[in-house]
Design a protein around this motif. Structure first.
Motif, PDB file in Angstrom:
ATOM      1  N   TRP A 116       2.637   3.950  -1.710  1.00  0.00           N
ATOM      2  CA  TRP A 116       2.616   4.605  -3.027  1.00  0.00           C
ATOM      3  C   TRP A 116       3.994   5.315  -3.245  1.00  0.00           C
ATOM      4  CZ3 TRP A 116      -0.651   4.533  -6.693  1.00  0.00           C
ATOM      5  CH2 TRP A 116      -1.032   5.702  -7.604  1.00  0.00           C
ATOM      6  N   SER A 123      -5.854   4.344  -5.035  1.00  0.00           N
ATOM      7  CA  SER A 123      -4.651   4.842  -4.948  1.00  0.00           C
ATOM      8  C   SER A 123      -4.787   6.116  -4.157  1.00  0.00           C
ATOM      9  CB  SER A 123      -4.356   5.589  -6.504  1.00  0.00           C
ATOM     10  OG  SER A 123      -5.207   6.346  -7.056  1.00  0.00           O
ATOM     11  N   GLU A 128      -9.230  -1.004  -1.842  1.00  0.00           N
ATOM     12  CA  GLU A 128      -8.267  -0.165  -1.947  1.00  0.00           C
ATOM     13  C   GLU A 128      -8.308   0.813  -2.852  1.00  0.00           C
ATOM     14  OE1 GLU A 128      -3.626  -1.071  -2.015  1.00  0.00           O
ATOM     15  OE2 GLU A 128      -4.840  -2.635  -1.459  1.00  0.00           O
ATOM     16  N   TYR A 188      -1.523   1.757 -11.302  1.00  0.00           N
ATOM     17  CA  TYR A 188      -1.898   1.373  -9.999  1.00  0.00           C
ATOM     18  C   TYR A 188      -2.955   0.315  -9.949  1.00  0.00           C
ATOM     19  CZ  TYR A 188      -3.547   1.156  -5.358  1.00  0.00           C
ATOM     20  OH  TYR A 188      -4.163   0.531  -4.060  1.00  0.00           O
ATOM     21  N   ARG A 248      -2.843  -3.518  -8.999  1.00  0.00           N
ATOM     22  CA  ARG A 248      -3.658  -3.985  -7.934  1.00  0.00           C
ATOM     23  C   ARG A 248      -4.732  -5.070  -8.413  1.00  0.00           C
ATOM     24  NH1 ARG A 248      -8.924  -0.510  -6.857  1.00  0.00           N
ATOM     25  NH2 ARG A 248      -9.417  -1.678  -8.882  1.00  0.00           N
ATOM     26  N   ARG A 267       0.840  -1.416  -0.144  1.00  0.00           N
ATOM     27  CA  ARG A 267      -0.035   0.024   0.045  1.00  0.00           C
ATOM     28  C   ARG A 267       0.797   1.229  -0.001  1.00  0.00           C
ATOM     29  NH1 ARG A 267      -5.254  -0.592   3.429  1.00  0.00           N
ATOM     30  NH2 ARG A 267      -6.019   0.575   1.897  1.00  0.00           N
TER      31      ARG A 267
END
Length: 199
Positions: free
Chosen positions: A149, A194, A192, A178, A182, A147
């Motif tokens: 970034w 970004s 979840e 992303y 994912r 998670r």
């Protein structure tokens, strides 16, 4: 903005969180014609200590060095961000202290020591011209902290420099990347999203 607000006892210190170091950050600093100090945080130590796993972010300190607003996404080209700073400078700055304490974003930083150490090792490899070995470590850091970034952006910036360093940063492309990553990691989908598209 900096030039306009300096007379109001306002200072900016920029920190480039970039595992590739000063050579990568310097063209951006020169293009922006920065009149304030710019530091480099190759190993994301400051970001980690502040509990941040994305960029760009801002931290507000009062003249005594106390944090009055937790780290949050920032973009001084946006009117809302500039206006918030201007309001703070014109009003009683202590007024914001209570607001800063209730900001919702809890500290995150690196989720594990493994991710932190692998990120640091990647910076070491890049500093010695070993980008392939650095990418291996960054991908392992991402796997240890999926998670985060900041880790993802470092990988993408090395793999796809044109999306970061030639013209404007391509935030839409980052978001697409992303979502692809994912979905590959979790085919059923995840709740979840970004953490910071264009701030």
């Amino acid at each position: 903005m900096y030039a306009q607000q300096r007379q109001n006892d306002f200072e900016i210190v920029a920190v480039a969180v970039d595992v590739q170091g000063a050579k990568t950050a310097r063209p951006w600093v020169e293009k922006a014609k920065a009149e304030f100090p710019v530091l480099i945080d190759r190993e994301a130590r400051l970001a980690d200590r502040l509990g941040v796993n994305y960029v760009p972010f801002a931290v507000w300190l009062d003249r005594d060095g106390r944090m009055i607003r937790r780290p949050q996404p920032v973009n001084v080209t946006k009117d809302s961000h500039r206006m918030a700073i201007t309001r703070w400078l014109k009003q009683d700055r202590n007024l914001l202290t209570a607001v800063g304490q209730s900001d919702p974003e809890p500290p995150r930083g690196f989720a594990s020591e493994t991710a932190r150490l692998r990120f640091s090792l990647a910076a070491h490899f890049l500093g010695n011209g070993k980008s392939a070995r650095a990418l291996v470590q960054l991908r392992k850091a991402r796997d240890a902290d999926p998670r985060n970034w900041l880790i993802r952006k470092q990988i993408w910036a090395i793999d796809h420099p044109g999306r970061f360093y030639q013209g404007k940063v391509d935030f839409a492309w980052q978001h697409e990347q992303y979502l692809k990553e994912r979905d590959r990691a979790s085919p059923v989908g995840a709740a979840e999203s970004s953490p910071a598209d264009e701030p």
